[in-house]
Design a protein around this motif. Structure first.
Motif, PDB file in Angstrom:
ATOM      1  N   GLY A 167      30.117 -32.613  12.558  1.00 25.48           N
ATOM      2  CA  GLY A 167      31.636 -32.557  13.080  1.00 25.48           C
ATOM      3  C   GLY A 167      32.054 -34.389  13.874  1.00 25.48           C
ATOM      4  O   GLY A 167      31.162 -35.472  14.193  1.00 25.48           O
ATOM      5  N   GLY A 168      33.103 -34.106  14.936  1.00 18.02           N
ATOM      6  CA  GLY A 168      33.677 -35.868  15.486  1.00 18.02           C
ATOM      7  C   GLY A 168      35.034 -35.397  14.495  1.00 18.02           C
ATOM      8  O   GLY A 168      35.826 -34.829  14.288  1.00 18.02           O
ATOM      9  N   LEU A 169      35.133 -37.160  14.576  1.00 12.16           N
ATOM     10  CA  LEU A 169      36.462 -37.857  14.752  1.00 12.16           C
ATOM     11  C   LEU A 169      36.758 -37.592  13.069  1.00 12.16           C
ATOM     12  O   LEU A 169      36.586 -37.706  12.520  1.00 12.16           O
ATOM     13  N   GLN A 170      37.717 -37.348  12.533  1.00  8.75           N
ATOM     14  CA  GLN A 170      38.299 -37.428  11.610  1.00  8.75           C
ATOM     15  C   GLN A 170      40.258 -38.165  11.454  1.00  8.75           C
ATOM     16  O   GLN A 170      40.669 -37.209  12.156  1.00  8.75           O
TER      17      GLN A 170
ATOM     18  N   GLU B 193      51.960 -52.771  10.377  1.00  9.57           N
ATOM     19  CA  GLU B 193      51.246 -53.884   9.913  1.00  9.57           C
ATOM     20  C   GLU B 193      49.806 -53.203  10.325  1.00  9.57           C
ATOM     21  O   GLU B 193      48.785 -52.455   9.152  1.00  9.57           O
ATOM     22  N   PHE B 194      50.013 -52.230  11.307  1.00  5.10           N
ATOM     23  CA  PHE B 194      48.607 -50.969  11.472  1.00  5.10           C
ATOM     24  C   PHE B 194      49.963 -49.832  11.850  1.00  5.10           C
ATOM     25  O   PHE B 194      51.597 -49.522  12.261  1.00  5.10           O
ATOM     26  N   LEU B 195      49.323 -49.119  11.359  1.00  2.71           N
ATOM     27  CA  LEU B 195      50.202 -47.309  10.864  1.00  2.71           C
ATOM     28  C   LEU B 195      49.417 -46.089  11.434  1.00  2.71           C
ATOM     29  O   LEU B 195      48.513 -46.333  11.893  1.00  2.71           O
ATOM     30  N   SER B 196      50.899 -45.533  12.635  1.00  2.00           N
ATOM     31  CA  SER B 196      50.408 -43.732  13.137  1.00  2.00           C
ATOM     32  C   SER B 196      49.592 -43.048  11.849  1.00  2.00           C
ATOM     33  O   SER B 196      49.937 -43.255  10.898  1.00  2.00           O
ATOM     34  N   ASN B 197      48.436 -42.786  12.229  1.00  2.00           N
ATOM     35  CA  ASN B 197      48.106 -41.374  11.635  1.00  2.00           C
ATOM     36  C   ASN B 197      47.140 -40.263  12.303  1.00  2.00           C
ATOM     37  O   ASN B 197      48.007 -39.990  13.634  1.00  2.00           O
ATOM     38  N   VAL B 198      47.384 -39.372  11.836  1.00  2.00           N
ATOM     39  CA  VAL B 198      47.031 -37.563  12.326  1.00  2.00           C
ATOM     40  C   VAL B 198      45.223 -37.985  11.955  1.00  2.00           C
ATOM     41  O   VAL B 198      45.091 -38.841  11.271  1.00  2.00           O
ATOM     42  N   HIS B 199      45.229 -36.898  13.367  1.00  2.00           N
ATOM     43  CA  HIS B 199      43.903 -37.582  13.494  1.00  2.00           C
ATOM     44  C   HIS B 199      43.188 -35.915  14.148  1.00  2.00           C
ATOM     45  O   HIS B 199      44.242 -35.315  14.894  1.00  2.00           O
ATOM     46  N   ARG B 200      42.129 -35.896  13.966  1.00  2.00           N
ATOM     47  CA  ARG B 200      41.599 -34.666  14.568  1.00  2.00           C
ATOM     48  C   ARG B 200      40.457 -34.444  15.044  1.00  2.00           C
ATOM     49  O   ARG B 200      39.912 -35.233  14.847  1.00  2.00           O
ATOM     50  N   VAL B 201      39.820 -34.085  15.877  1.00  2.00           N
ATOM     51  CA  VAL B 201      38.204 -33.441  16.307  1.00  2.00           C
ATOM     52  C   VAL B 201      37.573 -32.662  15.811  1.00  2.00           C
ATOM     53  O   VAL B 201      37.663 -31.163  15.707  1.00  2.00           O
ATOM     54  N   ALA B 202      36.350 -32.396  14.699  1.00  2.00           N
ATOM     55  CA  ALA B 202      36.043 -31.392  14.057  1.00  2.00           C
ATOM     56  C   ALA B 202      35.000 -30.764  14.852  1.00  2.00           C
ATOM     57  O   ALA B 202      34.191 -31.609  14.922  1.00  2.00           O
ATOM     58  N   ASN B 203      35.314 -29.853  14.924  1.00  2.00           N
ATOM     59  CA  ASN B 203      34.051 -29.509  15.776  1.00  2.00           C
ATOM     60  C   ASN B 203      32.291 -29.732  14.809  1.00  2.00           C
ATOM     61  O   ASN B 203      32.516 -29.738  13.750  1.00  2.00           O
TER      62      ASN B 203
ATOM     63  N   SER C 123      38.798 -37.323   6.232  1.00  2.00           N
ATOM     64  CA  SER C 123      38.136 -38.289   6.417  1.00  2.00           C
ATOM     65  C   SER C 123      37.416 -37.918   7.931  1.00  2.00           C
ATOM     66  O   SER C 123      37.746 -38.405   8.304  1.00  2.00           O
ATOM     67  N   ASP C 124      35.896 -38.368   7.489  1.00  2.00           N
ATOM     68  CA  ASP C 124      35.349 -38.391   8.802  1.00  2.00           C
ATOM     69  C   ASP C 124      35.606 -40.310   8.753  1.00  2.00           C
ATOM     70  O   ASP C 124      35.055 -41.158   8.124  1.00  2.00           O
ATOM     71  N   CYS C 125      35.236 -40.240  10.757  1.00  2.00           N
ATOM     72  CA  CYS C 125      35.357 -41.492  10.663  1.00  2.00           C
ATOM     73  C   CYS C 125      33.892 -41.750  11.890  1.00  2.00           C
ATOM     74  O   CYS C 125      33.873 -41.539  13.160  1.00  2.00           O
ATOM     75  N   PRO C 126      32.663 -41.583  11.128  1.00  2.00           N
ATOM     76  CA  PRO C 126      31.499 -42.217  11.450  1.00  2.00           C
ATOM     77  C   PRO C 126      31.020 -43.181  12.892  1.00  2.00           C
ATOM     78  O   PRO C 126      31.987 -44.103  12.580  1.00  2.00           O
ATOM     79  N   PRO C 127      30.561 -42.987  13.754  1.00  2.00           N
ATOM     80  CA  PRO C 127      30.758 -44.699  14.777  1.00  2.00           C
ATOM     81  C   PRO C 127      29.797 -45.434  14.104  1.00  2.00           C
ATOM     82  O   PRO C 127      28.175 -45.240  13.547  1.00  2.00           O
TER      83      PRO C 127
END
Length: 111
Positions: A25-28, A61-71, A37-41
């Motif tokens: 779980g965690g940031l995606q 140059e840097f794009l905003s993105n939709v993100h969430r935290v998976a349980n 896509s998972d974003c592992p630490p």
């Protein structure tokens, strides 16, 4: 933007050691095709999520993105702490691309 310190040492206190094992779980982040896509630490590193303002300042140059935290999965008992702080410029700040992010080949997209 979001500045995230992900140091999930499941064997003890938060230590920023190189041998940490993150729990599930965690940031995606949402990919252009709509998948997540998972974003592992990364040990000892910050994760920076660029928001709409950074996208405008950097002229895409840097794009905003939709993100969430998976349980975590059911039955996972690892502790997780989240602290969120939102900030931005003052109301009188002019938001336009920074001069170093604009050129004849890359005209300003925001004004």
């Amino acid at each position: 933007f979001t500045l995230l310190w992900q140091d999930h040492n499941i064997d003890g206190p938060q230590t920023a050691k190189a041998d940490i094992r993150p729990p599930l779980g965690g940031l995606q982040v949402r990919m252009p095709d709509g998948s997540w896509s998972d974003c592992p630490p990364v040990p000892g590193a910050f994760t920076i999520n660029a928001g709409d303002l950074i996208q405008a300042w950097t002229n895409d140059e840097f794009l905003s993105n939709v993100h969430r935290v998976a349980n975590p999965p059911p039955g996972d008992e690892h502790a997780r702490i989240s602290l969120v702080v939102f900030t931005g410029p003052g109301n009188d700040t002019i938001v336009e691309p920074l001069p170093t992010c604009v050129s004849p080949e890359r005209p300003a997209k925001y004004a």
